[in-house]
Design a protein around this motif. Structure first.
Motif, PDB file in Angstrom:
ATOM      1  N   VAL A 196       0.849  -1.174   0.000  1.00 44.49           N
ATOM      2  CA  VAL A 196       0.000   0.000   0.000  1.00 44.49           C
ATOM      3  C   VAL A 196       0.894   1.235   0.000  1.00 44.49           C
ATOM      4  CG1 VAL A 196      -0.165   0.029   2.532  1.00 44.49           C
ATOM      5  CG2 VAL A 196      -1.909   1.197   1.155  1.00 44.49           C
ATOM      6  N   SER A 197       0.541   2.194  -0.829  1.00 41.71           N
ATOM      7  CA  SER A 197       1.347   3.397  -0.978  1.00 41.71           C
ATOM      8  C   SER A 197       0.886   4.463  -0.005  1.00 41.71           C
ATOM      9  CB  SER A 197       1.254   3.914  -2.421  1.00 41.71           C
ATOM     10  OG  SER A 197       1.993   5.100  -2.569  1.00 41.71           O
ATOM     11  N   LEU A 198       1.863   5.041   0.706  1.00 42.49           N
ATOM     12  CA  LEU A 198       1.592   6.146   1.639  1.00 42.49           C
ATOM     13  C   LEU A 198       2.429   7.352   1.201  1.00 42.49           C
ATOM     14  CD1 LEU A 198       1.620   4.264   5.076  1.00 42.49           C
ATOM     15  CD2 LEU A 198      -0.356   4.912   3.691  1.00 42.49           C
ATOM     16  N   GLY A 199       2.085   7.896   0.085  1.00 40.67           N
ATOM     17  CA  GLY A 199       2.837   9.037  -0.424  1.00 40.67           C
ATOM     18  C   GLY A 199       4.144   8.607  -1.044  1.00 40.67           C
ATOM     19  N   ILE A 200       5.234   8.989  -0.386  1.00 44.60           N
ATOM     20  CA  ILE A 200       6.550   8.696  -0.955  1.00 44.60           C
ATOM     21  C   ILE A 200       7.065   7.307  -0.562  1.00 44.60           C
ATOM     22  CG2 ILE A 200       7.198  11.129  -1.043  1.00 44.60           C
ATOM     23  CD1 ILE A 200       8.758  10.735   1.522  1.00 44.60           C
ATOM     24  N   VAL A 201       6.392   6.642   0.358  1.00 47.73           N
ATOM     25  CA  VAL A 201       6.824   5.311   0.784  1.00 47.73           C
ATOM     26  C   VAL A 201       5.682   4.326   0.616  1.00 47.73           C
ATOM     27  CG1 VAL A 201       8.530   6.189   2.410  1.00 47.73           C
ATOM     28  CG2 VAL A 201       6.203   5.760   3.185  1.00 47.73           C
ATOM     29  N   SER A 202       6.045   3.041   0.557  1.00 48.33           N
ATOM     30  CA  SER A 202       5.067   1.964   0.487  1.00 48.33           C
ATOM     31  C   SER A 202       5.363   0.963   1.586  1.00 48.33           C
ATOM     32  CB  SER A 202       5.122   1.273  -0.883  1.00 48.33           C
ATOM     33  OG  SER A 202       4.813   2.185  -1.915  1.00 48.33           O
ATOM     34  N   ILE A 203       4.309   0.416   2.172  1.00 47.52           N
ATOM     35  CA  ILE A 203       4.468  -0.563   3.242  1.00 47.52           C
ATOM     36  C   ILE A 203       3.769  -1.844   2.835  1.00 47.52           C
ATOM     37  CG2 ILE A 203       4.642   1.182   5.047  1.00 47.52           C
ATOM     38  CD1 ILE A 203       1.744   0.585   5.776  1.00 47.52           C
ATOM     39  N   PRO A 204       4.328  -3.015   3.230  1.00 49.41           N
ATOM     40  CA  PRO A 204       3.695  -4.288   2.871  1.00 49.41           C
ATOM     41  C   PRO A 204       2.466  -4.556   3.739  1.00 49.41           C
ATOM     42  CG  PRO A 204       5.658  -4.678   4.181  1.00 49.41           C
ATOM     43  CD  PRO A 204       5.608  -3.189   3.932  1.00 49.41           C
ATOM     44  N   ILE A 205       1.429  -5.069   3.130  1.00 48.31           N
ATOM     45  CA  ILE A 205       0.207  -5.413   3.870  1.00 48.31           C
ATOM     46  C   ILE A 205      -0.205  -6.867   3.643  1.00 48.31           C
ATOM     47  CG2 ILE A 205      -0.667  -3.053   3.878  1.00 48.31           C
ATOM     48  CD1 ILE A 205      -2.499  -3.834   1.559  1.00 48.31           C
ATOM     49  N   GLY A 206       0.373  -7.527   2.673  1.00 52.84           N
ATOM     50  CA  GLY A 206       0.045  -8.915   2.402  1.00 52.84           C
ATOM     51  C   GLY A 206       1.296  -9.776   2.383  1.00 52.84           C
ATOM     52  N   PHE A 207       1.213 -10.953   3.003  1.00 53.46           N
ATOM     53  CA  PHE A 207       2.365 -11.826   3.099  1.00 53.46           C
ATOM     54  C   PHE A 207       1.985 -13.248   2.700  1.00 53.46           C
ATOM     55  CE2 PHE A 207       3.135  -8.409   6.104  1.00 53.46           C
ATOM     56  CZ  PHE A 207       4.446  -8.050   5.843  1.00 53.46           C
ATOM     57  N   TYR A 208       2.980 -13.945   2.146  1.00 54.58           N
ATOM     58  CA  TYR A 208       2.824 -15.360   1.813  1.00 54.58           C
ATOM     59  C   TYR A 208       3.816 -16.144   2.650  1.00 54.58           C
ATOM     60  CZ  TYR A 208       3.939 -19.672  -0.664  1.00 54.58           C
ATOM     61  OH  TYR A 208       4.203 -20.979  -0.972  1.00 54.58           O
ATOM     62  N   PHE A 209       3.363 -17.222   3.264  1.00 59.46           N
ATOM     63  CA  PHE A 209       4.228 -18.049   4.098  1.00 59.46           C
ATOM     64  C   PHE A 209       3.984 -19.511   3.780  1.00 59.46           C
ATOM     65  CE2 PHE A 209       4.834 -20.577   7.994  1.00 59.46           C
ATOM     66  CZ  PHE A 209       6.197 -20.387   8.164  1.00 59.46           C
ATOM     67  N   SER A 210       5.074 -20.248   3.563  1.00 56.02           N
ATOM     68  CA  SER A 210       4.995 -21.671   3.248  1.00 56.02           C
ATOM     69  C   SER A 210       5.759 -22.460   4.308  1.00 56.02           C
ATOM     70  CB  SER A 210       5.581 -21.954   1.860  1.00 56.02           C
ATOM     71  OG  SER A 210       5.639 -23.347   1.621  1.00 56.02           O
ATOM     72  N   PRO A 211       5.072 -23.157   5.205  1.00 58.07           N
ATOM     73  CA  PRO A 211       5.782 -23.955   6.222  1.00 58.07           C
ATOM     74  C   PRO A 211       6.587 -25.098   5.624  1.00 58.07           C
ATOM     75  CG  PRO A 211       3.414 -24.379   6.279  1.00 58.07           C
ATOM     76  CD  PRO A 211       3.624 -23.234   5.357  1.00 58.07           C
ATOM     77  N   VAL A 212       6.147 -25.641   4.491  1.00 56.23           N
ATOM     78  CA  VAL A 212       6.890 -26.726   3.848  1.00 56.23           C
ATOM     79  C   VAL A 212       8.235 -26.222   3.339  1.00 56.23           C
ATOM     80  CG1 VAL A 212       6.871 -28.402   1.970  1.00 56.23           C
ATOM     81  CG2 VAL A 212       4.756 -27.922   3.228  1.00 56.23           C
ATOM     82  N   THR A 213       8.216 -25.052   2.705  1.00 58.61           N
ATOM     83  CA  THR A 213       9.477 -24.477   2.211  1.00 58.61           C
ATOM     84  C   THR A 213      10.395 -24.112   3.368  1.00 58.61           C
ATOM     85  OG1 THR A 213       8.249 -23.573   0.330  1.00 58.61           O
ATOM     86  CG2 THR A 213      10.456 -22.719   0.709  1.00 58.61           C
ATOM     87  N   LEU A 214       9.816 -23.624   4.478  1.00 55.53           N
ATOM     88  CA  LEU A 214      10.624 -23.309   5.653  1.00 55.53           C
ATOM     89  C   LEU A 214      11.285 -24.570   6.209  1.00 55.53           C
ATOM     90  CD1 LEU A 214      11.602 -21.435   7.913  1.00 55.53           C
ATOM     91  CD2 LEU A 214       9.413 -21.843   9.081  1.00 55.53           C
ATOM     92  N   ALA A 215      10.517 -25.659   6.288  1.00 57.43           N
ATOM     93  CA  ALA A 215      11.091 -26.919   6.774  1.00 57.43           C
ATOM     94  C   ALA A 215      12.193 -27.410   5.849  1.00 57.43           C
ATOM     95  CB  ALA A 215       9.986 -27.967   6.899  1.00 57.43           C
ATOM     96  N   ALA A 216      11.989 -27.268   4.544  1.00 61.05           N
ATOM     97  CA  ALA A 216      13.028 -27.673   3.592  1.00 61.05           C
ATOM     98  C   ALA A 216      14.275 -26.809   3.737  1.00 61.05           C
ATOM     99  CB  ALA A 216      12.479 -27.593   2.171  1.00 61.05           C
ATOM    100  N   SER A 217      14.083 -25.513   3.981  1.00 57.69           N
ATOM    101  CA  SER A 217      15.218 -24.609   4.151  1.00 57.69           C
ATOM    102  C   SER A 217      16.008 -24.949   5.406  1.00 57.69           C
ATOM    103  CB  SER A 217      14.723 -23.162   4.205  1.00 57.69           C
ATOM    104  OG  SER A 217      15.805 -22.265   4.348  1.00 57.69           O
TER     105      SER A 217
END
Length: 354
Positions: A196-217
């Motif tokens: 989401v854009s807040l003027g001159i900066v943007s902040i993340p509002i949506g995230f993707y998380f994969s527990p399988v990929t984390l376990a593999a890592s």
């Protein structure tokens, strides 16, 4: 002296340290045996091509001018571009690619060393001259004595034939499946999906998380992390045992016992906190493992992090990349030393700021 004044003074004292470190780096890089021009044009490039490359890279300038340009670029965080490894690619871009792998390896190696070495050392100190004490002390000496390059090769060979050593358990099929023991850990287990854009900066509002990929890592990084943290684990075990024994025999502990304090309260409130003081430099200095040991471990396990990048840049004469990585390592060492002083004052209020 107040705490903030103390740390401001430490920051000022770190400036000449960084300056001297960069100067030594420049001398070693510029006056070393590696020829970056030969690495770029090859052995049959010709004198004309060599002169053209030297002029383009600024290597035909006087050494004092090259030194000033190098210092100004580093101190203004202008890390430059790679000459040989990935030509015309900024060093900052390479750091964003390779640094997360080294940080992930360092995080788990330090975590393993802390949560294995310190508890075993404290257990041995609280139970001296017992079977558990002898076993922990012997294990600490053995882990400390094994060099990283040897342990990495042996550990790799054992995991490749894990069914013979672990009662028929195959490492490749335990838990999640990974491409192999050697390779880069997948770090895409978390990602930003929306901004989401807040003027001159943007902040993340949506995230993707994969527990399988984390376990593999984690599975992929666990063998090199154990190898990399082995020396620190042995140090923490031995020093932790000695620190607990010294603390238990201190006068204030005897006074606490005479006052009738319970053993649990004495251990947690007095023994553990004071025994952690000599462990502070051991824990913080584990960050230095990322500089030296990770070069060998990353190469053997094919992680391709900052250690691997630094090794390739050194042997191929990529001077801007070598200098920039050394600058990053120097900043890391100075920052860890300042953090170490801060932890001293938190754990032991008797430490002054003078």
């Amino acid at each position: 002296m107040s705490r903030w004044r103390y740390f401001f003074r430490r920051l000022l004292l770190s400036i000449p340290v960084v300056f001297v470190g960069l100067t030594i780096t420049f001398v070693l890089v510029r006056m070393g045996p590696v020829d970056p021009v030969a690495a770029i044009i090859g052995p049959e490039g010709g004198a004309a091509n060599r002169a053209r490359i030297e002029q383009r890279l600024g290597l035909n300038e006087p050494l004092w001018r090259q030194y000033i340009d190098f210092m100004v670029d580093m101190l203004t965080l202008n890390l430059g571009q790679s000459w040989v490894i990935q030509p015309n690619t900024s060093v900052g871009e390479l750091l964003t690619i390779y640094a997360p792998r080294t940080l992930w390896l360092g995080f788990w190696s330090v975590l393993i060393a802390i949560f294995v070495g310190i508890p075993l050392g404290f257990y041995a100190g609280l139970n001296p001259n017992t079977g558990g004490d002898y076993l922990a002390s012997f294990g600490g000496i053995v882990w400390r004595a094994m060099p990283n390059f040897w342990l990495a090769i042996i550990f790799l060979a054992v995991l490749r034939q894990s069914e013979k050593f672990f009662f028929g358990i195959n490492w490749d099929t335990v838990g999640v499946t990974v491409p192999g023991i050697i390779g880069q850990p997948p770090l895409n287990f978390i990602a930003v999906t929306d901004w989401v854009s807040l003027g001159i900066v943007s902040i993340p509002i949506g995230f993707y998380f994969s527990p399988v990929t984390l376990a593999a890592s984690i599975k992929q990084i666990l063998p090199p992390a154990i190898v990399l943290g082995s020396a620190a684990m042995g140090n923490e075990m031995r020093i932790g045992r000695t620190a607990v024994l010294e603390t238990i025999n201190s006068n204030y502990v005897e006074t606490a016992k005479a006052k009738g304090l319970r053993s649990r309260a004495i251990v947690w409130k007095h023994v553990f906190r004071n025994a952690l003081v000599p462990l502070v430099p051991i824990i913080t200095n584990e960050a230095f493992i990322l500089i030296g040991g990770s070069v060998i471990v990353e190469y053997i396990f094919g992680i391709n992090g900052l250690g691997y990048l630094f090794y390739q840049a050194s042997i191929q004469g990529d001077l801007p990349l070598v200098g920039s990585l050394m600058f990053v390592f120097i900043l890391l060492i100075v920052s860890v030393n300042i953090l170490q002083d801060f932890l001293y004052t938190v754990l032991d209020p008797r430490v002054g700021y003078e």
